[in-house]
Write a protein that holds these residues in place. Structure first.
Motif, PDB file in Angstrom:
ATOM      1  N   ARG A   1       0.827  -1.212   0.000  1.00  0.00           N
ATOM      2  CA  ARG A   1       0.000   0.000   0.000  1.00  0.00           C
ATOM      3  C   ARG A   1       0.863   1.264   0.000  1.00  0.00           C
ATOM      4  NH1 ARG A   1      -2.686  -1.428   3.844  1.00  0.00           N
ATOM      5  NH2 ARG A   1      -1.611  -0.407   5.574  1.00  0.00           N
ATOM      6  N   ASN A   2       1.883   1.289   0.824  1.00  0.00           N
ATOM      7  CA  ASN A   2       2.731   2.480   0.913  1.00  0.00           C
ATOM      8  C   ASN A   2       3.492   2.740  -0.377  1.00  0.00           C
ATOM      9  OD1 ASN A   2       1.989   3.090   3.550  1.00  0.00           O
ATOM     10  ND2 ASN A   2       3.615   1.846   4.444  1.00  0.00           N
ATOM     11  N   MET A   3       4.006   1.679  -0.991  1.00  0.00           N
ATOM     12  CA  MET A   3       4.770   1.847  -2.222  1.00  0.00           C
ATOM     13  C   MET A   3       3.894   2.321  -3.372  1.00  0.00           C
ATOM     14  SD  MET A   3       7.412  -0.825  -3.971  1.00  0.00           S
ATOM     15  CE  MET A   3       8.317  -0.368  -5.456  1.00  0.00           C
ATOM     16  N   SER A   4       2.628   1.931  -3.367  1.00  0.00           N
ATOM     17  CA  SER A   4       1.720   2.331  -4.442  1.00  0.00           C
ATOM     18  C   SER A   4       1.435   3.833  -4.410  1.00  0.00           C
ATOM     19  CB  SER A   4       0.405   1.553  -4.345  1.00  0.00           C
ATOM     20  OG  SER A   4      -0.342   1.947  -3.208  1.00  0.00           O
ATOM     21  N   ARG A   5       1.756   4.482  -3.300  1.00  0.00           N
ATOM     22  CA  ARG A   5       1.440   5.900  -3.131  1.00  0.00           C
ATOM     23  C   ARG A   5       2.612   6.820  -3.458  1.00  0.00           C
ATOM     24  NH1 ARG A   5      -1.491   5.186   2.795  1.00  0.00           N
ATOM     25  NH2 ARG A   5      -3.425   4.208   2.037  1.00  0.00           N
ATOM     26  N   THR A   6       3.755   6.250  -3.850  1.00  0.00           N
ATOM     27  CA  THR A   6       4.902   7.086  -4.175  1.00  0.00           C
ATOM     28  C   THR A   6       5.621   6.500  -5.379  1.00  0.00           C
ATOM     29  OG1 THR A   6       6.838   8.216  -3.246  1.00  0.00           O
ATOM     30  CG2 THR A   6       6.554   5.892  -2.687  1.00  0.00           C
ATOM     31  N   SER A   7       6.658   7.186  -5.827  1.00  0.00           N
ATOM     32  CA  SER A   7       7.477   6.723  -6.949  1.00  0.00           C
ATOM     33  C   SER A   7       8.858   7.338  -6.791  1.00  0.00           C
ATOM     34  CB  SER A   7       6.866   7.154  -8.289  1.00  0.00           C
ATOM     35  OG  SER A   7       6.920   8.570  -8.430  1.00  0.00           O
ATOM     36  N   LEU A   8       9.808   6.848  -7.576  1.00  0.00           N
ATOM     37  CA  LEU A   8      11.144   7.439  -7.544  1.00  0.00           C
ATOM     38  C   LEU A   8      11.104   8.912  -7.917  1.00  0.00           C
ATOM     39  CD1 LEU A   8      13.355   4.634  -9.098  1.00  0.00           C
ATOM     40  CD2 LEU A   8      13.626   5.645  -6.830  1.00  0.00           C
ATOM     41  N   GLN A   9      10.200   9.263  -8.833  1.00  0.00           N
ATOM     42  CA  GLN A   9      10.090  10.644  -9.289  1.00  0.00           C
ATOM     43  C   GLN A   9       9.493  11.554  -8.217  1.00  0.00           C
ATOM     44  OE1 GLN A   9       9.087   7.929 -11.183  1.00  0.00           O
ATOM     45  NE2 GLN A   9      11.048   8.027 -12.271  1.00  0.00           N
ATOM     46  N   GLN A  10       8.748  10.986  -7.270  1.00  0.00           N
ATOM     47  CA  GLN A  10       8.144  11.759  -6.194  1.00  0.00           C
ATOM     48  C   GLN A  10       8.984  11.760  -4.930  1.00  0.00           C
ATOM     49  OE1 GLN A  10       4.555   9.400  -6.120  1.00  0.00           O
ATOM     50  NE2 GLN A  10       3.345  11.007  -7.099  1.00  0.00           N
ATOM     51  N   ASP A  11       9.855  10.786  -4.796  1.00  0.00           N
ATOM     52  CA  ASP A  11      10.625  10.637  -3.570  1.00  0.00           C
ATOM     53  C   ASP A  11      11.544  11.837  -3.361  1.00  0.00           C
ATOM     54  OD1 ASP A  11      11.580   8.445  -1.470  1.00  0.00           O
ATOM     55  OD2 ASP A  11      13.356   9.481  -2.235  1.00  0.00           O
ATOM     56  N   MET A  12      11.549  12.384  -2.146  1.00  0.00           N
ATOM     57  CA  MET A  12      12.301  13.604  -1.871  1.00  0.00           C
ATOM     58  C   MET A  12      13.810  13.425  -1.920  1.00  0.00           C
ATOM     59  SD  MET A  12      10.295  15.853   0.943  1.00  0.00           S
ATOM     60  CE  MET A  12       8.866  16.817   0.417  1.00  0.00           C
ATOM     61  N   VAL A  13      14.289  12.186  -1.791  1.00  0.00           N
ATOM     62  CA  VAL A  13      15.718  11.930  -1.885  1.00  0.00           C
ATOM     63  C   VAL A  13      16.131  11.545  -3.302  1.00  0.00           C
ATOM     64  CG1 VAL A  13      17.576  10.384  -1.122  1.00  0.00           C
ATOM     65  CG2 VAL A  13      15.979  11.323   0.544  1.00  0.00           C
ATOM     66  N   PHE A  14      15.358  10.677  -3.941  1.00  0.00           N
ATOM     67  CA  PHE A  14      15.775  10.096  -5.212  1.00  0.00           C
ATOM     68  C   PHE A  14      15.204  10.769  -6.457  1.00  0.00           C
ATOM     69  CE2 PHE A  14      15.935   6.147  -2.406  1.00  0.00           C
ATOM     70  CZ  PHE A  14      17.312   6.236  -2.221  1.00  0.00           C
ATOM     71  N   ARG A  15      14.302  11.733  -6.311  1.00  0.00           N
ATOM     72  CA  ARG A  15      13.643  12.277  -7.504  1.00  0.00           C
ATOM     73  C   ARG A  15      14.583  13.074  -8.407  1.00  0.00           C
ATOM     74  NH1 ARG A  15       9.449  16.523  -4.658  1.00  0.00           N
ATOM     75  NH2 ARG A  15      10.932  18.139  -4.020  1.00  0.00           N
ATOM     76  N   ASP A  16      15.775  13.432  -7.911  1.00  0.00           N
ATOM     77  CA  ASP A  16      16.735  14.107  -8.789  1.00  0.00           C
ATOM     78  C   ASP A  16      17.753  13.133  -9.372  1.00  0.00           C
ATOM     79  OD1 ASP A  16      17.981  13.608  -6.417  1.00  0.00           O
ATOM     80  OD2 ASP A  16      18.720  15.636  -6.088  1.00  0.00           O
ATOM     81  N   GLY A  17      17.475  11.833  -9.264  1.00  0.00           N
ATOM     82  CA  GLY A  17      18.316  10.840  -9.923  1.00  0.00           C
ATOM     83  C   GLY A  17      18.867   9.795  -8.977  1.00  0.00           C
ATOM     84  N   THR A  18      19.086   8.584  -9.505  1.00  0.00           N
ATOM     85  CA  THR A  18      19.642   7.478  -8.715  1.00  0.00           C
ATOM     86  C   THR A  18      20.815   6.819  -9.439  1.00  0.00           C
ATOM     87  OG1 THR A  18      18.037   5.922  -9.680  1.00  0.00           O
ATOM     88  CG2 THR A  18      17.440   6.968  -7.577  1.00  0.00           C
TER      89      THR A  18
END
Length: 263
Positions: free
Chosen positions: A221-238
Motif C-alpha cells: 500500500r505504501n509503495m503504491s502511493r509514491t514513486s522514484l520521481q516523487q521521492d524527496m531523496v531520489f527524484r533528482d536521480g539514482t
C-alpha cells in the motif's frame, strides 16, 4: 508511525535543496551505475561495478541521514556500543537478542576513491527500517532494539558485506537503505568525522516481489502511493545509488553497489 516519517521528510529538505543546487552547477552530469533488475535470477550489471580500478568516478551524492540515524547526531548512538561491528545485522546485540523478520537480503558494497582505486580500510555504518517501516532505537515498537544497524571495514579491494532483511516501504519514501562512510574503523566506532552520508535505492521489480510475501502487506500500500520521481531523496536521480539485484524470494536477494567517495 506515519506522523514520525512525515516529520522526517521535512527534516530532509535542507540537504536535498543543497544537493540540487550542486547538481545544477555540474549540469546534472553523472555516471550511470545500474539499471533496475529485469528479473530475479540474472543480476544486473553496472558501469561502475565493471569499471577497472584507476578510472575516475563520480562520487556518490550526499544525502540526509534522516531523523533515525543512531549515530549520536539525533539522540541515541549505536556506533559507540560494543557489538556494532558485525556483518550480520539481523539481530539486536547487548541487552536484547530479538531478530528482525523478513526476506533475507545480502548487501554487497564496494567503496572506491575518486580516482577509481579501492578505499581499503574505509568503514561503513549501515542502517534501515524493518519490514514494518520501523527504525530500531526510535520507533515505539522497536525502541529497545538495535537490530538492522552495523559497521563493517572494507578489505584491500574496498569490498564489504552485510546480511540483513529486505526493508519495508513506509509512507512518503521509496524503499531505501542508509549508510555513512568513515575513513577508518576507529573513526566510525567513535562516531567521528565521516566522509559522506548517502542512501541506496532498491529496484521496483524486486520490491514488488518481496512485498508480495507474508508480513509486507503494508509495504504494498505504501509503495503504491509514491514513486522514484516523487521521492524527496531520489527524484533528482539514482545513477550512483540504485543497487543491482540478484536472487529470489526463496533463497534471498543480494543488492550490490559500487560507488566512489572523496579520499
Amino acid at each position: 508511525m506515519t506522523d514520525n516519517h512525515d516529520r522526517g521528510l521535512q527534516f530532509d529538505l535542507a540537504t536535498l535543496f543543497g544537493r540540487r543546487r550542486a547538481l545544477s552547477l555540474l549540469g546534472g552530469a553523472g555516471l550511470t551505475l545500474v539499471a533496475c533488475a529485469p528479473s530475479t535470477t540474472t543480476p544486473t550489471t553496472s558501469s561502475t561495478s565493471s569499471a577497472s580500478a584507476g578510472a575516475a568516478l563520480e562520487t556518490i551524492p550526499e544525502e540526509t541521514a534522516g531523523p533515525y540515524p543512531g549515530d549520536g547526531s539525533n539522540g541515541p548512538n549505536a556506533l559507540t556500543q560494543s557489538g556494532i561491528v558485525r556483518s550480520d545485522i539481523r539481530s539486536s546485540f547487548g541487552s536484547s537478542t530479538r531478530t528482525a523478520e523478513g526476506v533475507r537480503l545480502t548487501i554487497d558494497l564496494t567503496v572506491r576513491k575518486e580516482d577509481g582505486t579501492p578505499f581499503a580500510g574505509a568503514a561503513i555504518y549501515l542502517w534501515h527500517c524493518d519490514m514494518n517501516g520501523d527504525y530500531s532505537m526510535y520507533s515505539d515498537r522497536v525502541k529497545d532494539e538495535n537490530f538492522l544497524r552495523g559497521v563493517q571495514e572494507a578489505d584491500a579491494s574496498g569490498k564489504l558485506k552485510f546480511v540483513s532483511v529486505f526493508p519495508g516501504a513506509y509512507s512518503g519514501r521509496w524503499p531505501h537503505i542508509h549508510f555513512e562512510v568513515y575513513p577508518s574503523l576507529d573513526e566510525a566506532t567513535k562516531a567521528g568525522n565521516k566522509i559522506v552520508t548517502s542512501q541506496l535505492a532498491l529496484p521496483e521489480t524486486t520490491c514488488k516481489e518481496v512485498y508480495g510475501t507474508t508480513g509486507y502487506t503494508q509495504s504494498v500500500r505504501n509503495m503504491s502511493r509514491t514513486s522514484l520521481q516523487q521521492d524527496m531523496v531520489f527524484r533528482d536521480g539514482t545513477d550512483e545509488q540504485m543497487a543491482s539485484m540478484s536472487g529470489d524470494v526463496a533463497s534471498g536477494y543480494t543488492a550490490s553497489l559500487t560507488f566512489a567517495v572523496q579520499g
